[in-house]
Design a protein around this motif. Structure first.
Motif, short mmCIF file in Angstrom:
data_model
loop_
_atom_site.label_atom_id
_atom_site.label_comp_id
_atom_site.label_asym_id
_atom_site.label_seq_id
_atom_site.Cartn_x
_atom_site.Cartn_y
_atom_site.Cartn_z
N ALA A 115 -50.06 21.94 26.09
CA ALA A 115 -49.06 22.56 25.24
C ALA A 115 -47.87 21.61 25.07
O ALA A 115 -47.61 20.75 25.92
CB ALA A 115 -48.60 23.89 25.82
N ARG A 116 -47.17 21.79 23.97
CA ARG A 116 -45.97 20.99 23.69
C ARG A 116 -44.95 21.90 23.03
O ARG A 116 -45.29 22.71 22.16
CB ARG A 116 -46.31 19.83 22.75
N ILE A 117 -43.70 21.77 23.44
CA ILE A 117 -42.61 22.45 22.77
C ILE A 117 -41.58 21.40 22.41
O ILE A 117 -41.28 20.52 23.21
CB ILE A 117 -42.00 23.57 23.65
N GLN A 118 -41.08 21.48 21.18
CA GLN A 118 -40.13 20.46 20.73
C GLN A 118 -39.07 21.08 19.84
O GLN A 118 -39.28 22.06 19.15
CB GLN A 118 -40.86 19.35 19.96
N ASN A 119 -37.90 20.48 19.91
CA ASN A 119 -36.79 20.85 19.05
C ASN A 119 -36.42 19.63 18.22
O ASN A 119 -36.31 18.52 18.73
CB ASN A 119 -35.59 21.30 19.87
N GLU A 120 -36.25 19.88 16.92
CA GLU A 120 -35.90 18.78 16.02
C GLU A 120 -34.69 19.15 15.19
O GLU A 120 -34.57 20.28 14.69
CB GLU A 120 -37.07 18.45 15.09
N ARG A 121 -33.80 18.17 15.05
CA ARG A 121 -32.63 18.31 14.18
C ARG A 121 -32.72 17.26 13.09
O ARG A 121 -32.94 16.08 13.39
CB ARG A 121 -31.33 18.15 14.97
N ILE A 122 -32.57 17.67 11.84
CA ILE A 122 -32.62 16.74 10.72
C ILE A 122 -31.34 16.87 9.91
O ILE A 122 -30.69 17.93 9.89
CB ILE A 122 -33.84 16.98 9.82
N GLY A 123 -30.96 15.80 9.24
CA GLY A 123 -29.80 15.81 8.38
C GLY A 123 -29.93 14.77 7.29
O GLY A 123 -30.75 13.85 7.40
N TYR A 124 -29.16 14.91 6.23
CA TYR A 124 -29.25 13.97 5.12
C TYR A 124 -27.92 13.86 4.40
O TYR A 124 -27.05 14.74 4.51
CB TYR A 124 -30.32 14.41 4.12
N THR A 125 -27.76 12.77 3.66
CA THR A 125 -26.71 12.64 2.64
C THR A 125 -27.36 12.09 1.39
O THR A 125 -28.35 11.34 1.47
CB THR A 125 -25.58 11.70 3.08
N PHE A 126 -26.86 12.47 0.24
CA PHE A 126 -27.39 11.98 -1.03
C PHE A 126 -26.22 11.79 -1.99
O PHE A 126 -25.49 12.75 -2.29
CB PHE A 126 -28.40 12.95 -1.62
#
Length: 750
Positions: free
Chosen positions: A434-445
Motif C-alpha cells: 500500500a502507498r499513501i501520498q499527499n501532493e501539492r501543486i501550484g501554477y502561474t500563467f
C-alpha cells in the motif's frame, strides 16, 4: 509504397516460433546480469534484487546484445523490443508520447504527469524528454507493465521503464563500442571501471553520436530529422566495511535535433491558407507521396537541450535489515524552434514560427528499509519526497495563431509505502502493498499576448493505492500468480495556449485512477533452456485525462485537457525464449491488445471530419463521441523475434548471425482519422560477424530494414491549412529506418 503484408499464416507461424522460446526479452540480459549457469535474471522491479521468474508482475528485461540486434540506439527505439510499449515521436521530444498497453499521456502541458514513468538507476526523471537520447553504459532495461503506483508513485499509472547502468567493478574493465552506417551515422561509447583502493571503486562512461537525418530541406539543401548527442556519466562507490556502501553518481548530457515533416499524401492543386498560393509555390520541388523525404521550410526547425544531475545512494546493513537511502537532483532545459507554417512561402503574412523553452528542476529523497529476503516473511517499508519546478515561455507568430505566454508549475509530494511477502505455505506466497501520498501543486500563467493577464492557483490532495498478489510454485521452475493493483495519476492544470479566466476558474483536472487484474504463468523447463512466460491483464482507467470539449463555468465551451471518462485495456503478453546450447539463442515477446474507450462522449473532431464520420457540428466547438472506439496508439498485435547463432570458426573465434523480426499491427494516431491510420508492417534486421570466444571483442556488419519497408511512427492531418473540406494533406515524422541502411558495429570488452 513498398510494404510487406503479413497474412494470418505468417503471423501464426511467427507466434508458433515464439512458443518455443526462453527468458522474457531477457536471455541476453542474463549474460550481463546473472551467472550463465544459473539461468537467473536479477531485477529490482519490487525495490529489492530478485529473480525475475519470482516476481508476480509483468516485467520485460532487455540487455545490450538484444538492443544491438534490434537496431536500438536511443530511447525512442525501445518500442522495437517491448511489444506492449509504443513511443510516438513528435516535432520535439517533450511532445513525444510513451504508452504501455495503449495508455499514455496525450497532452503537452508542463504540469501534466506522464502515465509511464522513466527512471535511471531507480531515480525518476522529471521530463520523459530527458530520456530521449543515446543509451550509454546500459546494463539492462526493465519494463514494468501495468499500474506501478504502489511502489513508484503517481507518474507510473500505466507502468515504468527503469534504465540500469553499470556499477563499479572489483577489477579493471574497459568496454567500448563504435557504430558507423551507410547513411552517415557515427557513434561511439566507452566505459572504464575498476578499483581506486581496497574500499573505493569507480566507473566512467561517455557517449557521442551524430546522424544528419533522412529528410532533405530543399530551401537550403540541408538534411534534417537528425540528431546529435553527447553524454558523460561517472560513479564512485565507497565500501568502508562489509556492512556499508555509498555510491555517488553524476551525469551530464547535451544535444540537438533537427525537424522535418514531409508530406506523404496531398490532394493536387491545393492552395495554402486561402492565399491562392499553390503547394508547388510554397513548397517548390516537393512532390508529396508515400516515399517523399523532402520538405521546403524557410526557418530551421530544431531543438537543443542540456541537462545534468546526480544522486547519492547509501546501503547499510542493520542486523538482518538493509537501509537504503537515495538522494537525487536533476536539472534539464530544452529550447525548441519550429516553422509553424512548414513552408517557404514568400508572403510575410504566411511566415510563422514558434519558439519556447522547457526547464525543469527535480529533487527527490527516498528512504526504505528491507528485511532479510530469505525469510518466509519479508517486507519493504519506505518514505518518498519529491519537489519539481517547471517553466515554459512560449511564443508563436507574428502572422497567425498568435501566442505569447509564460507559465510555471510546481509540485511537491510526500509518500509512505510498504510491501510484504508472506510465504504462508511451502509453495505459496501472498504479497500485499500500500502507498499513501499527499501532493501539492501550484501554477502561474502570464498571458503576454492578451494584456499581460495573470493567473495563479494551487491545490492539494491525498490518495492511496494498493496491490495484492498470490503466487504458487508448482515446481522450483513453474509458478503461477494472480495480482490485483490500483493506479493513480495526480491532478494537474492545463497550462497551454488558450489558458484564460474560464480555465483558471475551472480549477485543476481531477486525478486519474485505475484498477488492474493480472494472471500469469512463469515456466522454465529442460534445465532452464526453455522459458515461457504468459500474462493476462485487464485494466480500467477512470477519469481519464485527455483532450476534450469541456463546458466551462460560464457555460461556454472550448478544447482543453480534462477528465473524459473511462478507458479499458486487456490482452495477453508472452515473453519467451529457447537456448538449447551456447551456439543458439531465440527470444520473443508478443502483445495481443484490446484497448477501447469505455466512455469518451466529447472528443474534439479531427480536421475536416464530416457528420458522416461522426462529427457533431450542431454545437460549437464541434465534437465526436468515441465511446466504444479503439484507443489510439494501440496495435492489436505486436511482436518481435530475435535469433542468434554463434558457430565455432576457430578454437578462439566464433561466427555471429543475428536476425530480428519486428511486427506491428495497424494503429490510429488520432482516433478515427483516416489520415493518421498506419497499416500493419514488418521490419527485418540482419547482422553477420564474428566474436571472441570469451567476448573480449565483436565485429558485425548489419542491415536494418532489410526489405526496405516504409512506415510512419507518427502522422499529422494538416488538411485544415490547405482549404479543408475533403482535401487530404498528411505529414509524417519518418523513423530512423524509413529506408534500408547498413553499417558496421564493433565492441571491445576486457
Amino acid at each position: 509504397m513498398k510494404c510487406i503484408r503479413n497474412s494470418l499464416g505468417v503471423s501464426v507461424m511467427a507466434m508458433a516460433i515464439a512458443f518455443g522460446a526462453q527468458a522474457a526479452s531477457a536471455q541476453t540480459a542474463a549474460e550481463d546480469a546473472a551467472p550463465a549457469d544459473t539461468g537467473e535474471i536479477i531485477v529490482t522491479a519490487q525495490k529489492r534484487a530478485e529473480n525475475v521468474q519470482n516476481v508476480p508482475l509483468a516485467v520485460s528485461v532487455v540487455g545490450p546484445t538484444q538492443l544491438a540486434a534490434a537496431g536500438v540506439r536511443d530511447f525512442g527505439d525501445l518500442g522495437k523490443i517491448s511489444p506492449s510499449l509504443t513511443i510516438r515521436p513528435a516535432e520535439h521530444p517533450v511532445n513525444a508520447n510513451v504508452s504501455l498497453r495503449g495508455v499514455g499521456t496525450f497532452a503537452f502541458g508542463i504540469g501534466v504527469e506522464p502515465s509511464v514513468a522513466v527512471l535511471v538507476d531507480e531515480v525518476p526523471l522529471a521530463f520523459q524528454a530527458r530520456a530521449f537520447s543515446d543509451l550509454p553504459d546500459i546494463e539492462r532495461i526493465e519494463v514494468l507493465r501495468g499500474p506501478q503506483s504502489t511502489l513508484y508513485g503517481k507518474a507510473a499509472s500505466a507502468g515504468l521503464i527503469n534504465l540500469i547502468t553499470r556499477n563499479p567493478t572489483d577489477e579493471l574493465k574497459i568496454r567500448a563500442n563504435a557504430t558507423a552506417t551507410t547513411d552517415s551515422e557515427y557513434g561511439a561509447n566507452f566505459s572504464v571501471s575498476g578499483p581506486i583502493s581496497d574500499t573505493l571503486g569507480f566507473v566512467v562512461s561517455g557517449a557521442y553520436s551524430k546522424w544528419d537525418g533522412n529528410v532533405r530541406n530543399l530551401f537550403n539543401g540541408k538534411k534534417v530529422n537528425g540528431r546529435e548527442s553527447g553524454s558523460v556519466r561517472t560513479k564512485l562507490r565507497w565500501e568502508p566495511s562489509s556492512d556499508a556502501s555509498v555510491t555517488l553518481s553524476l551525469n551530464y548530457m547535451s544535444g540537438n535535433t533537427t525537424v522535418g515533416r514531409p508530406y506523404i499524401r496531398m490532394t493536387e492543386g491545393l492552395r495554402f491558407r486561402g492565399t491562392g498560393q499553390l503547394a508547388t509555390v510554397v513548397m517548390p520541388g516537393v512532390k508529396p507521396g508515400p516515399e517523399n523525404t523532402n520538405i521546403s521550410n524557410n526557418y530551421n526547425a530544431r531543438t537543443n537541450y542540456e541537462g545534468g544531475g546526480g544522486n547519492l545512494r547509501g546501503e547499510f546493513t542493520l542486523g538482518d535489515h538493509t537501509l537504503v537511502s537515495i538522494t537525487s537532483y536533476d536539472s534539464f532545459e530544452l529550447n525548441d524552434y519550429f516553422d509553424s507554417d512548414e513552408t517557404s512561402s514568400s508572403l510575410a503574412s504566411e511566415n510563422n514560427i514558434q519558439t519556447g523553452t522547457f526547464r525543469s528542476n527535480l529533487f527527490t529523497q527516498e528512504v526504505r528499509l528491507l528485511s532479510d529476503g530469505s525469510k518466509p516473511f519479508r517486507y519493504t517499508v519506505g518514505a518518498y519526497y519529491a519537489n519539481v519546478d517547471f517553466e515554459r515561455p512560449f511564443y508563436r507568430g507574428p502572422a497567425f495563431s498568435l501566442a505569447n505566454w509564460f507559465a510555471t508549475s510546481k509540485s511537491s509530494q510526500i509518500a509512505a509505502f510498504v510491501q510484504a511477502d508472506w510465504q504462508f505455505m511451502p509453495n505459496a506466497t501472498f504479497t500485499g502493498g500500500a502507498r499513501i501520498q499527499n501532493e501539492r501543486i501550484g501554477y502561474t500563467f502570464k498571458d503576454i499576448q492578451n494584456g499581460n493577464a495573470q493567473f495563479a492557483g494551487n491545490a492539494s490532495d491525498t490518495a492511496a493505492t494498493y496491490r495484492a498478489s498470490l503466487r504458487y510454485e508448482f515446481t522450483p521452475t513453474i509458478s503461477a500468480f494472480a495480482t490485483y493493483s490500483t493506479g493513480y495519476k495526480g491532478q494537474t492544470y492545463d497550462l497551454t495556449t488558450g489558458f484564460n479566466a474560464n480555465r483558471a476558474n475551472a480549477g485543476p483536472i481531477k486525478p486519474e485512477t485505475s484498477r488492474d487484474i493480472e494472471f500469469g504463468l512463469r515456466t522454465q523447463l529442460f534445465d532452464r533452456k526453455l522459458t515461457f512466460n504468459v500474462t493476462y491483464f485487464d485494466t480500467t482507467y477512470k477519469n481519464l485525462q485527455a483532450q476534450a470539449v469541456e463546458v466551462l463555468p460560464d457555460l461556454t465551451t472550448n478544447f482543453r485537457l480534462t477528465n473524459v471518462g473511462k478507458l479499458g485495456t486487456k490482452g495477453v503478453e508472452i515473453d519467451a525464449g529457447f537456448r538449447p546450447s551456447d551456439l543458439f539463442n531465440l527470444n520473443t515477446s508478443i502483445a495481443v491488445l484490446d484497448a477501447k474507450y469505455i466512455s469518451f462522449p466529447s472528443s474534439p473532431c479531427f480536421p475536416n471530419q464530416s457528420a458522416a464520420q461522426g462529427c457533431d457540428r450542431t454545437k460549437s466547438p464541434a465534437f465526436q463521441n468515441l465511446t466504444g472506439e479503439r484507443a489510439v496508439q494501440a496495435p492489436r498485435l505486436k511482436f518481435n523475434v530475435t535469433g542468434e547463432v554463434t558457430p565455432s570458426l576457430t578454437e578462439n573465434i566464433r561466427g555471429l548471425i543475428q536476425a530480428n523480426v519486428q511486427y506491428t499491427g495497424s494503429v490510429f494516431y488520432v482516433a478515427r482519422d483516416p489520415q493518421t491510420f498506419q497499416k500493419e508492417f514488418t521490419i527485418v534486421n540482419l547482422s553477420v560477424g564474428a566474436r571472441d570466444e570469451s567476448r573480449k571483442w565483436e565485429v558485425a556488419a548489419f542491415v536494418n530494414n532489410l526489405f526496405d519497408v516504409q512506415y510512419y511512427p507518427s502522422l499529422i492531418n494538416n488538411s485544415g491549412v490547405w482549404g479543408g473540406g475533403s482535401n487530404i494533406a498528411t505529414a509524417a515524422i519518418l523513423p530512423r529506418d524509413f529506408r534500408r541502411y547498413g553499417g558496421v558495429r564493433a565492441s571491445l570488452n576486457f
